[in-house]
Design a protein around this motif. Structure first.
Motif, mmCIF file in Angstrom:
data_model
loop_
_atom_site.group_PDB
_atom_site.id
_atom_site.type_symbol
_atom_site.label_atom_id
_atom_site.label_comp_id
_atom_site.label_asym_id
_atom_site.label_seq_id
_atom_site.Cartn_x
_atom_site.Cartn_y
_atom_site.Cartn_z
ATOM 1 N N SER A 199 8.776 13.710 -8.324
ATOM 2 C CA SER A 199 8.176 12.403 -8.618
ATOM 3 C C SER A 199 7.072 12.158 -7.581
ATOM 4 C CB SER A 199 9.215 11.279 -8.493
ATOM 5 O OG SER A 199 10.375 11.558 -9.227
ATOM 6 N N GLU A 200 6.003 11.481 -8.019
ATOM 7 C CA GLU A 200 4.930 11.136 -7.061
ATOM 8 C C GLU A 200 4.891 9.620 -6.976
ATOM 9 O OE1 GLU A 200 1.021 13.095 -7.871
ATOM 10 O OE2 GLU A 200 2.185 14.067 -9.453
ATOM 11 N N VAL A 201 5.359 9.098 -5.842
ATOM 12 C CA VAL A 201 5.571 7.652 -5.778
ATOM 13 C C VAL A 201 4.870 6.997 -4.594
ATOM 14 C CG1 VAL A 201 7.326 5.869 -5.531
ATOM 15 C CG2 VAL A 201 7.786 7.857 -6.935
ATOM 16 N N GLU A 202 4.201 5.876 -4.909
ATOM 17 C CA GLU A 202 3.656 5.040 -3.824
ATOM 18 C C GLU A 202 4.343 3.700 -3.927
ATOM 19 O OE1 GLU A 202 -0.650 4.458 -4.075
ATOM 20 O OE2 GLU A 202 -0.776 6.529 -4.791
ATOM 21 N N LYS A 203 5.334 3.465 -3.092
ATOM 22 C CA LYS A 203 5.900 2.105 -3.078
ATOM 23 C C LYS A 203 6.303 1.728 -1.666
ATOM 24 C CE LYS A 203 10.509 3.357 -4.811
ATOM 25 N NZ LYS A 203 11.526 3.087 -5.802
ATOM 26 N N SER A 204 6.508 0.428 -1.459
ATOM 27 C CA SER A 204 6.771 -0.047 -0.111
ATOM 28 C C SER A 204 8.131 0.448 0.369
ATOM 29 C CB SER A 204 6.738 -1.569 -0.084
ATOM 30 O OG SER A 204 7.886 -2.063 -0.733
ATOM 31 N N LEU A 205 8.282 0.555 1.691
ATOM 32 C CA LEU A 205 9.529 1.037 2.288
ATOM 33 C C LEU A 205 10.692 0.128 1.898
ATOM 34 C CD1 LEU A 205 10.707 3.186 4.180
ATOM 35 C CD2 LEU A 205 10.333 1.601 6.074
ATOM 36 N N LYS A 206 10.439 -1.192 1.942
ATOM 37 C CA LYS A 206 11.493 -2.164 1.638
ATOM 38 C C LYS A 206 12.015 -1.931 0.216
ATOM 39 C CE LYS A 206 11.989 -7.176 1.132
ATOM 40 N NZ LYS A 206 11.149 -8.368 0.967
ATOM 41 N N ARG A 207 11.075 -1.814 -0.710
ATOM 42 C CA ARG A 207 11.433 -1.596 -2.102
ATOM 43 C C ARG A 207 12.185 -0.275 -2.268
ATOM 44 N NH1 ARG A 207 7.809 -3.552 -7.154
ATOM 45 N NH2 ARG A 207 9.055 -2.436 -8.644
ATOM 46 N N GLY A 208 11.724 0.744 -1.524
ATOM 47 C CA GLY A 208 12.356 2.060 -1.590
ATOM 48 C C GLY A 208 13.807 2.022 -1.129
ATOM 49 N N ILE A 209 14.048 1.318 -0.022
ATOM 50 C CA ILE A 209 15.404 1.286 0.542
ATOM 51 C C ILE A 209 16.348 0.513 -0.382
ATOM 52 C CG2 ILE A 209 16.800 0.369 2.452
ATOM 53 C CD1 ILE A 209 14.366 0.985 4.285
ATOM 54 N N ILE A 210 15.879 -0.655 -0.858
ATOM 55 C CA ILE A 210 16.729 -1.447 -1.749
ATOM 56 C C ILE A 210 17.067 -0.649 -3.004
ATOM 57 C CG2 ILE A 210 16.803 -3.501 -3.242
ATOM 58 C CD1 ILE A 210 15.249 -4.958 -1.072
ATOM 59 N N VAL A 248 8.207 11.005 -12.599
ATOM 60 C CA VAL A 248 6.929 10.396 -12.978
ATOM 61 C C VAL A 248 6.045 10.138 -11.758
ATOM 62 C CG1 VAL A 248 7.762 9.265 -15.085
ATOM 63 C CG2 VAL A 248 7.904 8.048 -12.894
ATOM 64 N N LYS A 249 4.774 9.961 -12.079
ATOM 65 C CA LYS A 249 3.804 9.516 -11.084
ATOM 66 C C LYS A 249 3.769 7.997 -11.184
ATOM 67 C CE LYS A 249 -0.945 10.236 -9.734
ATOM 68 N NZ LYS A 249 -2.277 10.627 -10.181
ATOM 69 N N TRP A 250 4.023 7.317 -10.087
ATOM 70 C CA TRP A 250 4.228 5.865 -10.138
ATOM 71 C C TRP A 250 3.572 5.207 -8.939
ATOM 72 C CZ3 TRP A 250 6.638 1.791 -7.580
ATOM 73 C CH2 TRP A 250 7.024 0.693 -8.356
ATOM 74 N N LYS A 251 2.841 4.122 -9.182
ATOM 75 C CA LYS A 251 2.290 3.404 -8.023
ATOM 76 C C LYS A 251 2.503 1.899 -8.177
ATOM 77 C CE LYS A 251 -2.590 3.161 -9.461
ATOM 78 N NZ LYS A 251 -2.275 2.799 -10.804
ATOM 79 N N ASP A 252 2.641 1.290 -7.043
ATOM 80 C CA ASP A 252 2.988 -0.118 -7.004
ATOM 81 C C ASP A 252 1.850 -0.810 -6.265
ATOM 82 O OD1 ASP A 252 4.443 -2.440 -6.968
ATOM 83 O OD2 ASP A 252 5.513 -1.926 -5.124
ATOM 84 N N ASP A 253 0.823 -1.263 -7.011
ATOM 85 C CA ASP A 253 -0.321 -1.766 -6.267
ATOM 86 C C ASP A 253 -0.530 -3.268 -6.425
ATOM 87 O OD1 ASP A 253 -1.136 -1.645 -8.843
ATOM 88 O OD2 ASP A 253 -2.737 -0.183 -8.525
ATOM 89 N N ARG A 254 0.532 -3.952 -6.793
ATOM 90 C CA ARG A 254 0.418 -5.421 -6.790
ATOM 91 C C ARG A 254 1.776 -5.998 -6.444
ATOM 92 N NH1 ARG A 254 0.944 -7.859 -12.886
ATOM 93 N NH2 ARG A 254 3.051 -7.092 -13.223
ATOM 94 N N LYS A 255 1.760 -7.295 -6.156
ATOM 95 C CA LYS A 255 3.003 -7.951 -5.793
ATOM 96 C C LYS A 255 3.883 -8.082 -7.043
ATOM 97 C CE LYS A 255 4.354 -12.082 -3.219
ATOM 98 N NZ LYS A 255 5.289 -12.639 -4.195
#
Ligand SMILES: Nc1nc2c(ncn2[C@@H]2O[C@H](COP(=O)(O)OP(=O)(O)O)[C@@H](O)[C@H]2O)c(=O)[nH]1
Ligand SMILES: [Mg+2]
Length: 240
Positions: A127-138, A204-211
């Motif tokens: 998987s190719e993921v860009e997400k915040s650390l907080k979101r990742g841990i939860i 999947v390739k996934w990015k989280d670029d908004r709140k």
């Protein structure tokens, strides 16, 4: 074969027009099956509905429509939208197009091969993921908890990018009842695995670029409550 793509939307005036255009442009490259894009809107107080009206005039009714649904959540909107239109395969994805559209054919291929559910995963090796650390841990802790509690062999329960066949719609989705926020994804996977439905997880390739539109603390509490509800209902035989 017909694919119904549902995008749940609530107050998405900033991105809905551009992203509907993107999805339709992409789907026009898919020649092997017919498809329909349905926006499952509810409760928007911004310009979303006005924009959806405009888009309905731009595109043929066969490929695009939207519904303003009497829903109280993302999951309820998806469930109602899926049941509103007949198809062979049913997909849902998020309005912000966090998951790369190039994976849509992989969901369709998986269902064509005989899987009952094919789900995007942000937790596989490739998987190719860009997400915040907080979101990742939860999300890591949440997935682990559900996997242990239900002996479930799924790495990412809550990726907003999933497709199912008609059997799953009629036998599993019909029975889902905890629909706050996006919890239907978790409930449907637990029930499907329990019944021996075939689940395929794809990286999947996934990015989280908004709140996020969701309040993480509130969602986490309500998800934990819902997990216990599902566990109790399974033990008491409250699902068919
Ligand atoms: N219909 C509907 N869609 C919603 C609701 N809340 C969120 N959504 C949609 O759910 C999707 C995911 O929302 P997003 O804010 O990207 O959440 P994230 O998964 O935390 O990134 C988007 O398409 C939102 O418009 C709701 O109450 N009703
Ligand atoms: Mg998002």
């Amino acid at each position: 074969m017909k694919l119904l793509i549902v995008i749940p939307a609530h107050n998405e005036e900033k991105i809905i027009e551009e992203n509907v255009n993107k999805v339709i442009d992409f789907m026009k490259t898919q020649k092997d099956y017919s498809w329909h894009l349905l926006i499952g809107e509810n409760g928007s107080s911004d310009e979303t509905i006005k924009i959806l009206d405009k888009l309905s005039k731009k595109y043929a009714r066969k490929i695009f429509s939207y519904k303003s649904l009497p829903a109280r959540s993302k999951s309820e909107a998806i469930k109602r939208a899926w049941f509103s239109t007949d198809a062979d395969f049913y997909l849902h994805m998020d309005a912000d197009l966090s998951t790369d559209l190039k994976h849509i054919p992989k969901l369709v291929n998986g269902l064509s091969e005989g899987y009952d559910l094919v789900i995007g995963s942000r937790a596989m090796k490739t998987s190719e993921v860009e997400k915040s650390l907080k979101r990742g841990i939860i999300s890591f802790c949440y997935n682990l908890l559900v996997r242990v509690l239900f002996s479930l062999n799924v790495k990412d329960l809550q990726c907003g990018f999933k497709a199912i066949n008609k059997r799953t719609l009629n036998e599993i989705i019909k029975q889902t009842k905890y629909l706050s926020e996006g919890f239907m994804d978790t409930e449907m996977l637990i029930l499907s695995a329990n019944k021996g439905f075939k689940i395929k997880e794809i990286p999947v390739k996934w990015k989280d670029d908004r709140k996020s539109k969701f309040n993480i603390a509130r969602v986490t509490t309500s998800f934990l409550k819902n997990i216990l509800n599902v566990k109790r209902d399974l033990i008491l035989g409250r699902y068919k």
